[in-house]
Design a protein around this motif. Structure first.
Motif, PDB file in Angstrom:
ATOM      1  N   ILE A  90       1.246  -1.310   0.454  1.00 41.25           N
ATOM      2  CA  ILE A  90      -0.255   0.537  -0.085  1.00 41.25           C
ATOM      3  C   ILE A  90       0.804   1.228   0.160  1.00 41.25           C
ATOM      4  O   ILE A  90       0.457   2.353  -0.898  1.00 41.25           O
ATOM      5  CB  ILE A  90      -1.143   0.145   1.070  1.00 41.25           C
ATOM      6  CG1 ILE A  90      -2.039  -1.066   0.972  1.00 41.25           C
ATOM      7  CG2 ILE A  90      -1.741   1.441   1.250  1.00 41.25           C
ATOM      8  CD1 ILE A  90      -2.749  -1.566   2.650  1.00 41.25           C
ATOM      9  N   VAL A  91       2.009   1.123   0.555  1.00 38.78           N
ATOM     10  CA  VAL A  91       2.510   2.103   0.498  1.00 38.78           C
ATOM     11  C   VAL A  91       3.795   2.957  -0.453  1.00 38.78           C
ATOM     12  O   VAL A  91       3.756   3.985  -0.589  1.00 38.78           O
ATOM     13  CB  VAL A  91       3.426   2.137   1.769  1.00 38.78           C
ATOM     14  CG1 VAL A  91       4.726   3.369   1.940  1.00 38.78           C
ATOM     15  CG2 VAL A  91       2.751   1.989   3.864  1.00 38.78           C
ATOM     16  N   ARG A  92       3.890   1.323  -0.405  1.00 37.24           N
ATOM     17  CA  ARG A  92       4.836   2.042  -2.157  1.00 37.24           C
ATOM     18  C   ARG A  92       4.028   2.328  -3.175  1.00 37.24           C
ATOM     19  O   ARG A  92       3.859   2.959  -4.007  1.00 37.24           O
ATOM     20  CB  ARG A  92       5.085   0.616  -2.808  1.00 37.24           C
ATOM     21  CG  ARG A  92       6.674  -0.138  -2.453  1.00 37.24           C
ATOM     22  CD  ARG A  92       6.848  -1.143  -2.750  1.00 37.24           C
ATOM     23  NE  ARG A  92       6.136  -2.545  -2.669  1.00 37.24           N
ATOM     24  CZ  ARG A  92       6.166  -3.108  -3.322  1.00 37.24           C
ATOM     25  NH1 ARG A  92       7.128  -3.216  -4.415  1.00 37.24           N
ATOM     26  NH2 ARG A  92       5.574  -4.648  -2.713  1.00 37.24           N
ATOM     27  N   THR A  93       2.098   1.991  -3.788  1.00 38.79           N
ATOM     28  CA  THR A  93       1.548   2.548  -4.185  1.00 38.79           C
ATOM     29  C   THR A  93       1.008   4.111  -4.275  1.00 38.79           C
ATOM     30  O   THR A  93       1.156   4.632  -4.821  1.00 38.79           O
ATOM     31  CB  THR A  93       0.433   1.376  -4.264  1.00 38.79           C
ATOM     32  OG1 THR A  93       0.174  -0.225  -4.021  1.00 38.79           O
ATOM     33  CG2 THR A  93      -1.047   1.820  -5.296  1.00 38.79           C
ATOM     34  N   GLU A  94       1.083   4.536  -2.929  1.00 37.71           N
ATOM     35  CA  GLU A  94       1.015   6.068  -2.537  1.00 37.71           C
ATOM     36  C   GLU A  94       2.307   6.601  -3.246  1.00 37.71           C
ATOM     37  O   GLU A  94       1.820   7.537  -3.807  1.00 37.71           O
ATOM     38  CB  GLU A  94       0.318   5.922  -1.221  1.00 37.71           C
ATOM     39  CG  GLU A  94      -0.830   5.585  -0.528  1.00 37.71           C
ATOM     40  CD  GLU A  94      -0.706   5.230   0.967  1.00 37.71           C
ATOM     41  OE1 GLU A  94       0.180   5.512   2.054  1.00 37.71           O
ATOM     42  OE2 GLU A  94      -2.166   4.982   1.211  1.00 37.71           O
ATOM     43  N   ALA A  95       3.131   6.268  -2.694  1.00 39.74           N
ATOM     44  CA  ALA A  95       4.512   6.914  -2.981  1.00 39.74           C
ATOM     45  C   ALA A  95       4.656   6.990  -4.398  1.00 39.74           C
ATOM     46  O   ALA A  95       4.653   8.003  -5.139  1.00 39.74           O
ATOM     47  CB  ALA A  95       5.842   5.899  -2.404  1.00 39.74           C
ATOM     48  N   SER A 100       1.690   7.080  -7.027  1.00 41.17           N
ATOM     49  CA  SER A 100       0.761   7.410  -7.919  1.00 41.17           C
ATOM     50  C   SER A 100       1.005   8.647  -7.210  1.00 41.17           C
ATOM     51  O   SER A 100       0.321   9.637  -8.273  1.00 41.17           O
ATOM     52  CB  SER A 100      -0.910   6.818  -7.029  1.00 41.17           C
ATOM     53  OG  SER A 100      -0.275   8.400  -5.308  1.00 41.17           O
ATOM     54  N   THR A 101       2.105   9.931  -6.537  1.00 42.30           N
ATOM     55  CA  THR A 101       2.665  11.359  -7.253  1.00 42.30           C
ATOM     56  C   THR A 101       3.065  10.920  -8.356  1.00 42.30           C
ATOM     57  O   THR A 101       2.767  11.954  -8.757  1.00 42.30           O
ATOM     58  CB  THR A 101       2.739  12.129  -6.181  1.00 42.30           C
ATOM     59  OG1 THR A 101       4.276  10.944  -6.110  1.00 42.30           O
ATOM     60  CG2 THR A 101       1.972  11.167  -5.170  1.00 42.30           C
ATOM     61  N   ALA A 102       3.662  10.101  -9.117  1.00 42.12           N
ATOM     62  CA  ALA A 102       4.564  10.563 -10.412  1.00 42.12           C
ATOM     63  C   ALA A 102       3.585  10.241 -11.446  1.00 42.12           C
ATOM     64  O   ALA A 102       2.922   9.588 -11.702  1.00 42.12           O
ATOM     65  CB  ALA A 102       5.579   9.306 -10.075  1.00 42.12           C
ATOM     66  N   GLU A 106      -8.151  -4.474  -2.059  1.00 46.62           N
ATOM     67  CA  GLU A 106      -9.215  -3.456  -2.208  1.00 46.62           C
ATOM     68  C   GLU A 106      -8.808  -2.846  -2.276  1.00 46.62           C
ATOM     69  O   GLU A 106      -8.524  -1.298  -2.425  1.00 46.62           O
ATOM     70  CB  GLU A 106     -10.066  -3.875  -1.269  1.00 46.62           C
ATOM     71  CG  GLU A 106     -10.915  -4.567  -1.801  1.00 46.62           C
ATOM     72  CD  GLU A 106     -12.184  -5.456  -1.190  1.00 46.62           C
ATOM     73  OE1 GLU A 106     -11.918  -4.205   0.161  1.00 46.62           O
ATOM     74  OE2 GLU A 106     -13.231  -6.123  -0.685  1.00 46.62           O
ATOM     75  N   ALA A 107      -7.154  -1.952  -0.849  1.00 46.64           N
ATOM     76  CA  ALA A 107      -6.646  -0.936  -0.884  1.00 46.64           C
ATOM     77  C   ALA A 107      -6.072  -0.332  -1.776  1.00 46.64           C
ATOM     78  O   ALA A 107      -5.414   0.814  -1.872  1.00 46.64           O
ATOM     79  CB  ALA A 107      -5.963  -1.465   0.388  1.00 46.64           C
ATOM     80  N   VAL A 108      -5.519  -0.822  -2.456  1.00 51.16           N
ATOM     81  CA  VAL A 108      -4.784  -0.963  -3.627  1.00 51.16           C
ATOM     82  C   VAL A 108      -4.804  -0.003  -4.610  1.00 51.16           C
ATOM     83  O   VAL A 108      -5.564   1.108  -5.254  1.00 51.16           O
ATOM     84  CB  VAL A 108      -4.236  -2.011  -4.244  1.00 51.16           C
ATOM     85  CG1 VAL A 108      -2.697  -1.212  -5.466  1.00 51.16           C
ATOM     86  CG2 VAL A 108      -2.650  -3.127  -3.204  1.00 51.16           C
ATOM     87  N   HIS A 109      -6.532  -0.572  -5.173  1.00 43.67           N
ATOM     88  CA  HIS A 109      -7.778  -0.304  -5.738  1.00 43.67           C
ATOM     89  C   HIS A 109      -7.913   1.180  -5.840  1.00 43.67           C
ATOM     90  O   HIS A 109      -8.224   2.128  -6.118  1.00 43.67           O
ATOM     91  CB  HIS A 109      -8.828  -1.430  -6.628  1.00 43.67           C
ATOM     92  CG  HIS A 109      -7.918  -2.367  -6.635  1.00 43.67           C
ATOM     93  ND1 HIS A 109      -8.023  -1.861  -8.685  1.00 43.67           N
ATOM     94  CD2 HIS A 109      -7.878  -3.684  -7.129  1.00 43.67           C
ATOM     95  CE1 HIS A 109      -8.306  -3.138  -9.115  1.00 43.67           C
ATOM     96  NE2 HIS A 109      -7.632  -3.630  -8.406  1.00 43.67           N
ATOM     97  N   ARG A 110      -8.410   1.345  -4.621  1.00 37.69           N
ATOM     98  CA  ARG A 110      -8.593   2.376  -3.374  1.00 37.69           C
ATOM     99  C   ARG A 110      -7.440   4.076  -3.580  1.00 37.69           C
ATOM    100  O   ARG A 110      -7.881   5.063  -4.347  1.00 37.69           O
ATOM    101  CB  ARG A 110      -9.194   2.848  -2.678  1.00 37.69           C
ATOM    102  CG  ARG A 110     -10.477   1.893  -2.033  1.00 37.69           C
ATOM    103  CD  ARG A 110     -10.922   2.465  -0.138  1.00 37.69           C
ATOM    104  NE  ARG A 110      -9.714   1.907   0.565  1.00 37.69           N
ATOM    105  CZ  ARG A 110      -9.327   1.052   1.522  1.00 37.69           C
ATOM    106  NH1 ARG A 110     -10.908  -0.290   0.478  1.00 37.69           N
ATOM    107  NH2 ARG A 110      -9.074   0.464   1.716  1.00 37.69           N
ATOM    108  N   ASN A 111      -6.658   3.065  -3.570  1.00 40.54           N
ATOM    109  CA  ASN A 111      -5.261   4.401  -3.241  1.00 40.54           C
ATOM    110  C   ASN A 111      -4.749   5.070  -5.054  1.00 40.54           C
ATOM    111  O   ASN A 111      -4.698   5.945  -5.395  1.00 40.54           O
ATOM    112  CB  ASN A 111      -3.825   3.494  -2.952  1.00 40.54           C
ATOM    113  CG  ASN A 111      -4.469   3.610  -1.470  1.00 40.54           C
ATOM    114  OD1 ASN A 111      -5.166   4.613  -0.909  1.00 40.54           O
ATOM    115  ND2 ASN A 111      -3.713   2.471  -0.652  1.00 40.54           N
ATOM    116  N   ALA A 112      -5.422   3.880  -5.671  1.00 42.12           N
ATOM    117  CA  ALA A 112      -4.831   3.797  -7.760  1.00 42.12           C
ATOM    118  C   ALA A 112      -5.846   5.215  -7.613  1.00 42.12           C
ATOM    119  O   ALA A 112      -5.417   5.750  -8.821  1.00 42.12           O
ATOM    120  CB  ALA A 112      -4.996   2.270  -8.357  1.00 42.12           C
ATOM    121  N   GLY A 113      -7.054   5.062  -7.525  1.00 45.76           N
ATOM    122  CA  GLY A 113      -7.936   5.866  -7.414  1.00 45.76           C
ATOM    123  C   GLY A 113      -8.429   7.073  -7.658  1.00 45.76           C
ATOM    124  O   GLY A 113      -8.007   8.271  -7.988  1.00 45.76           O
TER     125      GLY A 113
END
Length: 108
Positions: A21-26, A28-30, A99-106
């Motif tokens: 999840i943390v890697r996805t959040e990091a 997602s800004t790029a 589900e958390a990864v999908h939420r963060n990707a959105g």
């Protein structure tokens, strides 16, 4: 039994799921690189769900194949059923992580 080979359980830890999840959040800004990283995180999470589902299916098959009676007085069945319950919980954890990864990707 369903004819599928029994494979060792690849237990996902809560730490791995959090790092996913943390890697996805990091990432997602790029821009483009972030989207690739999000897709990669989603694919990894999907693979974890598939592996956990296979492990849960296999452990259920083993529990069903235990000598009868399938009740609390049969220690072999109890041990196999408890193993299935652990595998099932790992599946649910992997599904929540997906589900958390999908939420963060959105959030892009």
């Amino acid at each position: 039994m369903n004819g599928r080979p029994v494979e060792p359980v690849d237990e996902a830890s809560g730490q791995f799921l959090q790092s996913l999840i943390v890697r996805t959040e990091a990432g997602s800004t790029a821009s483009t690189g972030g989207k690739r990283q999000v897709l990669s995180a989603i694919e990894v999470a999907k693979q974890r769900v598939a592996a956990a589902r296979l492990a849960a299916d296999n452990s259920l098959d083993r529990a069903k194949a235990a000598p009868k009676p399938h009740e609390i007085t049969n220690p072999a069945f109890v041990a196999l059923f408890e193993a299935h319950q652990r595998d099932r919980e790992m599946l649910f954890e992997a599904m929540r992580a997906l589900e958390a990864v999908h939420r963060n990707a959105g959030r892009d």
